[in-house]
Design a protein around this motif. Structure first.
Motif, PDB file in Angstrom:
ATOM      1  N   ASN B 122       0.831  -1.208   0.000  1.00 47.89           N
ATOM      2  CA  ASN B 122       0.000   0.000   0.000  1.00 47.89           C
ATOM      3  C   ASN B 122       0.862   1.254   0.000  1.00 47.89           C
ATOM      4  O   ASN B 122       0.568   2.235  -0.696  1.00 47.89           O
ATOM      5  CB  ASN B 122      -0.896   0.031   1.243  1.00 47.89           C
ATOM      6  CG  ASN B 122      -2.094  -0.899   1.117  1.00 47.89           C
ATOM      7  OD1 ASN B 122      -2.467  -1.279  -0.003  1.00 47.89           O
ATOM      8  ND2 ASN B 122      -2.675  -1.259   2.237  1.00 47.89           N
ATOM      9  N   ILE B 125       2.176   1.626  -3.461  1.00 48.36           N
ATOM     10  CA  ILE B 125       1.126   1.930  -4.444  1.00 48.36           C
ATOM     11  C   ILE B 125       0.653   3.376  -4.285  1.00 48.36           C
ATOM     12  O   ILE B 125       0.416   4.085  -5.276  1.00 48.36           O
ATOM     13  CB  ILE B 125      -0.048   0.939  -4.277  1.00 48.36           C
ATOM     14  CG1 ILE B 125       0.409  -0.479  -4.650  1.00 48.36           C
ATOM     15  CG2 ILE B 125      -1.242   1.355  -5.127  1.00 48.36           C
ATOM     16  CD1 ILE B 125      -0.494  -1.587  -4.141  1.00 48.36           C
ATOM     17  N   ARG B 147       1.313  -4.145  -6.873  1.00 50.46           N
ATOM     18  CA  ARG B 147      -0.081  -4.621  -6.826  1.00 50.46           C
ATOM     19  C   ARG B 147      -0.143  -6.138  -6.935  1.00 50.46           C
ATOM     20  O   ARG B 147      -1.039  -6.767  -6.385  1.00 50.46           O
ATOM     21  CB  ARG B 147      -0.915  -3.929  -7.904  1.00 50.46           C
ATOM     22  CG  ARG B 147      -1.043  -2.432  -7.615  1.00 50.46           C
ATOM     23  CD  ARG B 147      -1.904  -1.700  -8.620  1.00 50.46           C
ATOM     24  NE  ARG B 147      -3.318  -1.954  -8.409  1.00 50.46           N
ATOM     25  CZ  ARG B 147      -4.301  -1.178  -8.915  1.00 50.46           C
ATOM     26  NH1 ARG B 147      -3.992  -0.101  -9.639  1.00 50.46           N
ATOM     27  NH2 ARG B 147      -5.560  -1.482  -8.701  1.00 50.46           N
ATOM     28  N   ARG B 150       0.446  -7.227  -3.381  1.00 49.83           N
ATOM     29  CA  ARG B 150      -0.729  -6.993  -2.545  1.00 49.83           C
ATOM     30  C   ARG B 150      -1.803  -8.039  -2.838  1.00 49.83           C
ATOM     31  O   ARG B 150      -2.413  -8.598  -1.928  1.00 49.83           O
ATOM     32  CB  ARG B 150      -1.285  -5.578  -2.784  1.00 49.83           C
ATOM     33  CG  ARG B 150      -2.504  -5.289  -1.926  1.00 49.83           C
ATOM     34  CD  ARG B 150      -2.848  -3.827  -1.893  1.00 49.83           C
ATOM     35  NE  ARG B 150      -3.491  -3.388  -3.136  1.00 49.83           N
ATOM     36  CZ  ARG B 150      -3.915  -2.137  -3.349  1.00 49.83           C
ATOM     37  NH1 ARG B 150      -3.725  -1.205  -2.422  1.00 49.83           N
ATOM     38  NH2 ARG B 150      -4.494  -1.808  -4.480  1.00 49.83           N
ATOM     39  N   ALA B 151      -1.982  -8.335  -4.123  1.00 50.37           N
ATOM     40  CA  ALA B 151      -2.994  -9.325  -4.502  1.00 50.37           C
ATOM     41  C   ALA B 151      -2.647 -10.692  -3.931  1.00 50.37           C
ATOM     42  O   ALA B 151      -3.518 -11.406  -3.420  1.00 50.37           O
ATOM     43  CB  ALA B 151      -3.098  -9.387  -6.028  1.00 50.37           C
ATOM     44  N   THR B 168      -6.407  -0.631   2.021  1.00 51.09           N
ATOM     45  CA  THR B 168      -5.863  -0.316   0.693  1.00 51.09           C
ATOM     46  C   THR B 168      -5.021   0.951   0.687  1.00 51.09           C
ATOM     47  O   THR B 168      -4.494   1.339  -0.337  1.00 51.09           O
ATOM     48  CB  THR B 168      -7.001  -0.140  -0.326  1.00 51.09           C
ATOM     49  OG1 THR B 168      -7.887   0.863   0.181  1.00 51.09           O
ATOM     50  CG2 THR B 168      -7.750  -1.430  -0.551  1.00 51.09           C
ATOM     51  N   GLU B 193      -8.731  -6.660  -9.451  1.00 53.66           N
ATOM     52  CA  GLU B 193      -8.406  -5.312  -9.941  1.00 53.66           C
ATOM     53  C   GLU B 193      -6.884  -5.097  -9.985  1.00 53.66           C
ATOM     54  O   GLU B 193      -6.330  -4.596 -10.962  1.00 53.66           O
ATOM     55  CB  GLU B 193      -9.052  -4.305  -8.981  1.00 53.66           C
ATOM     56  CG  GLU B 193      -9.185  -2.899  -9.485  1.00 53.66           C
ATOM     57  CD  GLU B 193      -9.727  -1.995  -8.369  1.00 53.66           C
ATOM     58  OE1 GLU B 193      -9.131  -0.938  -8.156  1.00 53.66           O
ATOM     59  OE2 GLU B 193     -10.716  -2.391  -7.708  1.00 53.66           O
ATOM     60  N   ASP B 194      -6.226  -5.498  -8.908  1.00 50.68           N
ATOM     61  CA  ASP B 194      -4.767  -5.352  -8.858  1.00 50.68           C
ATOM     62  C   ASP B 194      -4.088  -6.160  -9.955  1.00 50.68           C
ATOM     63  O   ASP B 194      -3.166  -5.681 -10.623  1.00 50.68           O
ATOM     64  CB  ASP B 194      -4.241  -5.821  -7.495  1.00 50.68           C
ATOM     65  CG  ASP B 194      -4.365  -4.744  -6.423  1.00 50.68           C
ATOM     66  OD1 ASP B 194      -4.542  -3.559  -6.798  1.00 50.68           O
ATOM     67  OD2 ASP B 194      -4.267  -5.086  -5.227  1.00 50.68           O
TER      68      ASP B 194
END
Lengths: 1034, 525
Positions: B122, B125, B147, B150-151, B168, B193-194
């Protein structure tokens, strides 16, 4: 990622450089002793109108007392006795009264009345109410104190032959707990005053040596100590404000001679340390029987395994399968340790100046092989009064220490563990000269990998070299009678070099790495500048004692560290670290904090009866958040000398009775620096086969971060009776520490586990009793006793916002072994209850079989590591020229977590263990706490922290038995000596403890945190030490 | 006397004049937050830090305890660890007795490591778009990498714990730290989305990861996204339309759209089999995403797990441990006669030639066996460890296509490629013939079985059980045959019976105390 080395060691002989240093210091000595310096200031002429009185001052045993103050009452004219106890003083007239005073003795007043010779015998003072005590930024008459202050003289510190000041402090002051957690010469005790009022910040007291704060008090030379004052309550500690919450220990070191002339002294001792007891482990035959039974039981626990027990390795068994060796590893890994200590002091005084020079050399051996500490201390103190309005002086202390330390933390395969667990069937070395290790066995015993302890002790270096330069320079301006302005600059500089080398053949230590070298440098520079006005004045019935000052302090620290592994041979070690195949990433570190403070104390005594002390300090600390830089710490104390009231004055037995009470606030700033800031930690990470830079946010910021506040209430009395032969000091205290600096748990979903915050409260309540009695007092026989004890109840009152339990570790085997929980004391042990062992007729839960421990479903609190009661009972008997001391020490209401039960009882077969394993569960012997033998390698184990590991930790220790002989003066005159004493003593002679305790000593810890007291895996055994010493004065 | 007053007056004057900076706190060994992300290098170092924190720490562990991914597998009751007596979390998983209190410490570690990965990602990002002088293509690539991580962290979290708080933005103060749990669907939506960003907008490389400076590639993003879609199609979301999405991504990956990947092929001898080639290589071409190791910087722990405790003295290591010992019921998924993977010294091994003759031992993983580290020394291994491999992509494709398009020749071929390498005598074509005409359900079960066999070292078994709610039952009299029963109510070989609650881990009681907004624990705990 910073890596820090904790301990180090070595094998080469360091004496050469120590010797060089000693020679340099000796040269220094001889130059400072030159008469040109000593005689710079001429003596004041004696007025012919005056009358001169001479005499000798002795103690109860007629031994001359040097350094006794002789003062003409009502004046500032005085002198002190010389080395032979003699004095000479000019008195204005026959009405004069001479006052003889000396620390530790009852002050006597003698009217001159025309005598020209007055000989005085001073009696030992049990209660020194009339003496002057050192307090923060000055001194006060003991009778004027409203606070609780414990006093220890230098002689008392040295009554035990110690090389560490804190060992000498143990048992001397009620409410001061000194935990001697190790028998290693390189370990230092931990001191807690009036219970633990903090979790995350340091719980250690503030040490102030001659007005300068010192870190690493462990390396101060005990022979340099004149007196120690322990400030315990808020009235006495508030003058130290944000650093006073854990109590303050003021140390005054020796300076020049107390009377004109020259005194040369030598003190020395030699001691032998031996292993006091052994842990009861199995011999070769017993151990093999456990392996065999473990093999047989394995299929029960692991149906896949059906191992066949053999004894065929020709290197370890004869043709009949009998073991060739039965090694007692505790015997092999320890030795009789020879230590010695030598102190030379040269003290001189002229009318305007005094000079003290001191040199000490000590070498302390540990009873584990190759552990030692060697130290050279030099000290010079010089005081001069060049004019009537100025006094000045300096004090400089240099301290060089080298040591080889044994690893005492954690749970690895290190010697203090392997001396218990190495199977006895192995020799230290095989006939061909190779060191044995547990893998040198062809029979399939699946032994845990370990190097033998002798191999490791003799070949691993854990060297720690330290140099400390400490001192101060002061100027005192005598502005007006009673009004002084003092300014003092002090410094404390440490240079530390830690080196480790573990050779490439120590399995499970450094063999996989191909040898490991580590080098760490640390540099610390601390300085302080303090300037204060002090005012001491008596007007008729009023006495005023006041201090007003300011202080600046700064500490900077830097460190660097290098690790490397993969050495082709073990020759060059850390001396050529670039020879290693795989260097680690280098690391370095920097740290700074600063304090700026203003302080004030006013003391007022009316008619020697009513006393009030008000104290306040404002501290600004760099360590606190931007919104909270400054804090104010006030205190007030009152005293009432009831015995000076008319209604008590006709009780002849009562010498003194004082009531006192105090309340105040102090603080604790001892948190790591930068905790209020969110910072970015930078390092490297493996990426594409190399180290690449990486960084991340380290913590959540907290600009409101503030100090811990301790509110303390104290009420007590001091009583002296029967010619001061009985004295009693009693205190009750309540301490509430609020705004604890804790990692307030935050949801881990934030990416952080906590934020350093002021949450939580801890209380300590308790009583302290100090009872001194002079049981027998005849001219040739005296018996004096000191009993002191402390009861303390510690309780966590509040934690985070939701009072969450906090688990701070130590994390070992089944998670955190302690819990912080509201309503419970700090250091509560966390684990399961063990009810017994599952029997054949019972139905244990899934996965558990009869023969395994029967435990509670969920963990709970199963003990506590900090004692409620601590105390000591010290008896000194003198008969003619002999003296005998018996020093007992006790703790009560405390538990021990014997973590070694994990590997020496709950688990068996893959290493040696306790003989209790032999009494383990069998279908025929079901009523036991000890689980069935099963070979861990084949049948697994069932080991979790549970109540079976916990035992009562109360103990009574015969700390010291000492016999001394003072040569009488007649005998000495012929030799030219001023005084001479020889003594012999036994330290740590006996310890009485619970039978369920299976370790070496009931006071220890294997973990660094302050709440991990009495949680230990394996210990460095505490030796029983025999000492022979001598003390000479010329 | 004059001197006296001058001196006395001078002292306080000098000392009281304070300097404002004296109490200012300015670390020299750390950046302060406002200095951070002011230089393109900072963006790189923030992303570099993600490669070994967060989700990939699930593949790291101590010699005794094993890794968190092994912990997940212990839940099947099909794997054992010789040190389970000491490592209680293993027993708790095997015996299904774990709860939020008795396994709190271990679960806390998993949870906090994953959220640490989320938090650091985060941070990257949010801040990388504002780094001055960072070229746009580099910015997008770094964002794609961040990302991805994170995913991956959220994918682990949602599979292990179900609904979890969705964080997020970087947490920089104590405001708003008590997050409620988001729905499983919302978590998956963020993951998708990521990964969609990584695949479509980040401009990531299509090279093999080892040719891309070991950084995240399009292939890595694609295979993860395919796995995510496949998982979304199963329990608990049961978004069956996701099978088509999984099929598309996996098919594109196989067709080379995200880079060229292929199966390792057998050499002439068993010692030259594809499996031994993979074993001997530092990084196999078959690896799509892997965790890196390099001796002296970060040594691989995996070779220690290739021998039981008993065999340690035959190796250079001081401790070995069978931390991932397959139980007989697991090994029965393989046909020992026809499947090369079940031959000695392919996937597993059970004997060793020593100077005193051959020593036999319990069947232990061989794929992580590093000959040099184990026998020549020093005992330091650089071998990288697979997280996603090409066979994984093939099997995802086979299942997803079968579920969305039917048992097509393409689906059959993908499964047959993987199985045919194991059944080397039968070959791909031979295997294909055995798969023709199967119903979708029968075919999918064949894929599941193949996933157990082939992806055993990628630790997929328990996650597949969660996703399918079916437990594989083997038959010792008929090894290689697997039937699938409902996991809830089934008793595993260790005698532990699964309840609904076991399909998720409990949230640790510690974390529930820390964050009251989490509410109730997972149902049943």
């Amino acid at each position: 990622m910073k890596r820090t080395l904790y301990d180090y060691r070595r094998s080469s002989d360091p004496t050469w450089s120590s010797r060089t240093f000693a020679i340099v210091l000796l040269i220094l000595f001889s130059s400072t002793l030159s008469p040109t310096i000593a005689n710079t200031f001429s003596e004041a002429p004696t007025s012919p109108l005056q009358q001169t009185v001479t005499g000798t001052v002795t103690d109860e045993t007629n031994t001359p007392l040097p350094g006794v103050n002789v003062l003409i009452k009502g004046s500032t004219v005085g002198t002190a006795t010389d080395a032979d106890g003699r004095y000479s003083i000019a008195v204005p007239d026959a009405n004069s009264v001479l006052v003889f005073s000396f620390i530790g003795y009852v002050t006597q007043e003698v009217p001159v009345g025309g005598q020209s010779q007055i000989n005085v015998q001073l009696l030992t003072d049990v209660q020194t109410l009339s003496e002057v005590v050192v307090v923060g930024y000055g001194t006060q008459k003991r009778s004027d104190l409203t606070g609780s202050v414990g006093q220890v003289s230098g002689e008392e510190v040295l009554q035990r032959p110690v090389t560490n000041v804190l060992q000498g402090l143990q048992g001397r002051v009620a409410g001061v707990n000194v935990f001697l957690n190790s028998g290693s010469p390189t370990a230092s005790p931990r001191v807690v005053i009036r219970g633990m009022g903090t979790i995350n910040s340091s719980s250690g007291p503030l040490y102030v040596v001659d007005g300068v704060v010192m870190e690493d008090i462990a390396f101060l030379n005990p022979y340099d100590i004149e007196s120690m004052e322990v400030l315990k309550d808020a009235s006495s500690t508030a003058i130290y404000g944000a650093r006073g919450a854990n109590g303050v220990i003021l140390i005054t070191t020796k300076r020049g001679a107390k009377s004109e002339g020259l005194v040369v002294g030598y003190d020395g001792f030699v001691s032998l340390g031996t292993l006091r007891k052994k842990m009861d482990v199995m011999n070769a035959e017993e151990w093999l029987s456990v392996v065999e039974r473990g093999f047989a039981n394995s299929p029960k626990y692991n149906p896949n395994e059906n191992p066949v027990f053999t004894k065929t390795d020709p290197n370890l068994f004869d043709a009949n399968g009998n073991p060739l060796y039965d090694t007692d590893w505790q015997e092999e890994a320890t030795r009789t340790a020879v230590s010695h200590n030598h102190q030379i002091s040269v003290q001189s005084m002229t009318s305007k100046s005094s000079l003290g020079t001191f040199l000490n050399y000590s070498r302390s051996e540990g009873i584990m092989l190759n552990s030692w500490l060697e130290r050279v201390n030099g000290k010079i103190a010089y005081d001069v009064k060049p004019t009537d309005w100025l006094s000045m002086g300096m004090n400089m202390l240099i301290n060089v220490t080298k040591e080889n330390a044994i690893e005492e933390g954690g749970g690895g395969q290190v010697p203090r563990r392997t001396m218990i667990e190495m199977p006895p069937i192995f020799p230290v070395k095989f006939p061909d000269g190779t060191w044995s290790n547990s893998q040198m066995l062809s029979d399939p015993y699946l032994l845990e990998a370990m190097a033998n302890p002798v191999h490791m002790l003799k070949t691993e270096d854990r060297l720690r070299d330290r140099t400390q330069i400490f001192g101060n320079v002061y100027f005192t301006f005598h502005l007006a009678p009673g009004l002084d302005l003092k300014t003092q600059f002090g410094f404390d500089k440490h240079d530390r070099l830690f080196r480790r080398y573990a050779p490439d053949d120590l399995i499970n230590i450094s063999a996989n790495q191909g040898g490991v070298a580590e080098i760490e440098n640390q540099n610390v520079l601390y300085w302080q500048e303090e300037t204060f006005l002090s005012y001491n004045k008596e007007f008729d019935e009023h006495r005023i004692n006041a201090v007003l000052g300011l202080s600046w302090q700064e500490r900077t620290y830097s460190q660097n560290y290098q690790y490397a592994e993969g050495f082709t041979d073990n020759f060059m070690k850390y001396h050529n670290i670039e020879a290693a195949a795989r260097p680690g990433a280098p690391s370095s570190d920097h740290d700074r904090w600063a304090l700026n403070s203003y302080f004030l104390r006013g003391g007022y005594t009316f008619r020697d009866k009513y006393i009030i002390t008000l104290t306040g300090r404002v501290d600004g600390s760099s360590r606190f958040g931007a919104n909270n830089k400054y804090g104010f710490f006030p205190s007030a104390g009152i005293g009432w000398m009831i015995s000076n009231e008319p209604f008590l004055s006709d009780i002849p037995a009562l010498n003194a009775l004082k009531l006192r009470a105090s309340y105040g606030v102090t603080g604790n700033t001892e948190i790591p620096t930068y905790q209020s800031l969110a910072t970015i930690s930078s390092g490297t990470t493996l990426l594409n086969g190399v180290r690449m830079p990486s960084s991340n946010v380290t913590r959540l910021p907290n600009p409101d971060l503030s100090w811990e506040k301790t509110k303390q209430f104290d009420i007590g009395f001091e009583l002296a009776m029967f010619n001061e032969r009985v004295s009693l000091e009693f205190d009750y205290y309540r301490k509430l520490t609020t705004d604890l600096l804790l990692d307030r748990p935050v949801p881990n979903s934030t990416g952080f586990s906590g934020v350093r915050d002021n949450i939580g409260e801890v209380s300590n309540r308790g009583i302290e009793v100090l009872l001194n009695t002079l049981n027998v007092s005849r001219s040739n026989f005296t018996w004096q006793s000191t009993l002191n004890f402390n009861y303390n109840k510690n309780r966590i009152e509040k934690l985070g916002e939701n009072d969450e339990d906090i688990f701070y570790g130590p994390f070992w085997v089944t998670g955190s072994q302690t819990v912080f929980r509201v309503g419970e004391p700090i250091s509560s042990f966390w684990g399961y209850e063990r009810y017994g062992v599952w029997g054949t007729g019972e139905t244990p839960p899934a996965g558990v079989l009869p023969g395994q421990a029967k435990r509670s479903e969920e963990p709970t609190i199963i003990g506590k590591g900090i004692p409620s009661w601590t105390g000591s009972f010290i008896n000194t008997l003198r008969y003619n020229d002999f003296d005998l001391t018996l020093d007992l020490q006790f703790v009560f209401d405390v538990d021990i977590m014997q973590q070694y039960f994990h590997s020496v009882e709950d688990r068996s077969g893959i290493a040696n263990g306790l003989r209790t394993i032999l009494q383990g569960w069998t279908p025929e012997n079901q009523n036991t706490m000890i689980q069935e033998i099963r070979h861990q390698g084949y049948g697994g184990q069932d080991s979790q922290v549970d109540s079976h590991w916990i035992t009562d930790g109360s103990y009574l220790r015969v700390n010291q038995i000492s016999l001394g002989y003072n040569f009488n003066s007649g005998l000495l005159e012929r030799t030219g000596l001023g005084s001479m004493r020889i003594y012999a003593s036994v330290q740590n002679a006996f310890v009485f403890h619970s039978d369920d305790f299976k370790g070496y000593d009931p006071e220890a810890t294997s973990w660094g945190e302050q709440w991990t007291q009495n949680i230990f895996f394996f210990q460095y055994p505490k030796p029983r030490t025999y000492t022979l010493g001598v003390s000479l004065r010329f | 006397m004059k001197l006296r007053y001058i001196v006395i007056l001078l002292f306080p004057a000098v000392l009281i004049s304070s300097c404002d900076d004296f109490l200012k706190e300015e670390p020299l060994d750390e950046f302060s937050v406002d200095q951070y992300f002011s230089d393109p290098d900072h963006a790189y170092s923030a992303v570099n830090g993600l490669y070994r924190s967060g989700a990939t720490t699930m593949y790291e562990g101590g010699v005794y305890s094993g890794t968190p991914m092994m912990f997940v597998q212990y839940m099947t009751g099909l794997f054992d660890n010789e040190y389970r007596g000491q490592e209680v979390h293993i027993q708790r998983a095997q015996q299904l007795t774990l709860d939020g209190l008795n396994t709190a410490g271990y679960i806390d570690n998993i949870w906090s490591n994953l959220y640490q990965g989320v938090s650091r990602a985060n941070n990257a990002i949010t801040n990388i778009p504002n780094v001055p002088d960072l070229p746009g293509d580099e910015r997008d690539r770094l964002l794609g990498e961040a990302r991805f991580f994170r995913a991956l962290s959220y994918f682990q979290l949602v599979r292990m714990f179900g609904p979890v708080p969705l964080v997020t933005e970087p947490v920089t103060s104590l405001d708003d730290i008590y997050k409620e749990r988001s729905s499983v669907e919302d978590v998956y939506n963020l993951i998708v989305e990521d990964l969609r960003f990584g695949l479509e907008q980040a401009g990531l490389s299509t090279a093999h990861m080892s040719d891309n400076e070991s950084r995240i590639t399009q292939g890595a993003v694609a295979v993860l996204l395919a796995d995510v879609y496949l998982t979304m199609a199963g329990f608990p979301l049961q978004q069956t339309e996701r099978y088509a999405d999984a099929a598309t991504i996996a098919r594109n990956l196989i067709n080379g759209q995200y880079g060229a990947y292929a199966l390792e092929q057998h050499g002439a001898t068993p010692a030259e089999s594809a499996y031994n080639k993979i074993r001997r290589s530092d990084v196999s071409p078959e690896y799509i995403y892997y965790r890196e190791y390099e001796a002296g910087i970060s040594n691989s722990p995996y070779p220690r797990w290739t021998y039981p405790v008993a065999l340690v003295k035959e190796t250079q290591y001081d401790i070995t441990n069978g931390a991932y010992q397959p139980e007989p019921e697991l090994l029965n998924v393989y046909d020992p006669d026809d499947d090369l993977r079940m031959q000695n010294k392919q996937f597993f091994h059970w004997s060793l030639d020593t100077p005193n003759g051959e020593v036999n031992f319990q069947i232990t993983p061989y794929i992580w066996h590093d000959d040099a580290a184990l026998f020549a020394g020093p005992a330091t291994s650089s071998k990288d460890v697979a997280i996603y491999t090409y066979p994984d992509a093939l099997l995802i494709a086979a299942e997803a296509i079968a579920q969305s398009e039917g048992v097509t020749p393409e689906a059959i071929n993908y499964l047959a490629q993987v199985r045919g390498r194991g059944y080397w005598e039968l070959g791909v074509a031979g295997v294909e013939s055995t798969l023709n005409g199967l119903s979708v359900q029968d075919f999918v079960e064949e894929v599941w079985t193949e996933r157990i066999r082939e992806l055993i070292f990628e630790f997929r078994t328990w996650f597949d059980i969660q996703r399918t709610r079916k437990y594989p039952v083997t038959d010792e009299n008929n090894p290689g045959e697997v039937t699938y029963v409902d996991v809830v109510g089934h008793t595993n070989p260790l005698g532990s019976t699964y309840a609904e609650r076991h399909l998720l881990f409990p949230i640790s009681e510690n974390e529930r105390q820390r964050n009251p907004a989490l509410g109730e624990n997972n149902p049943g705990y």
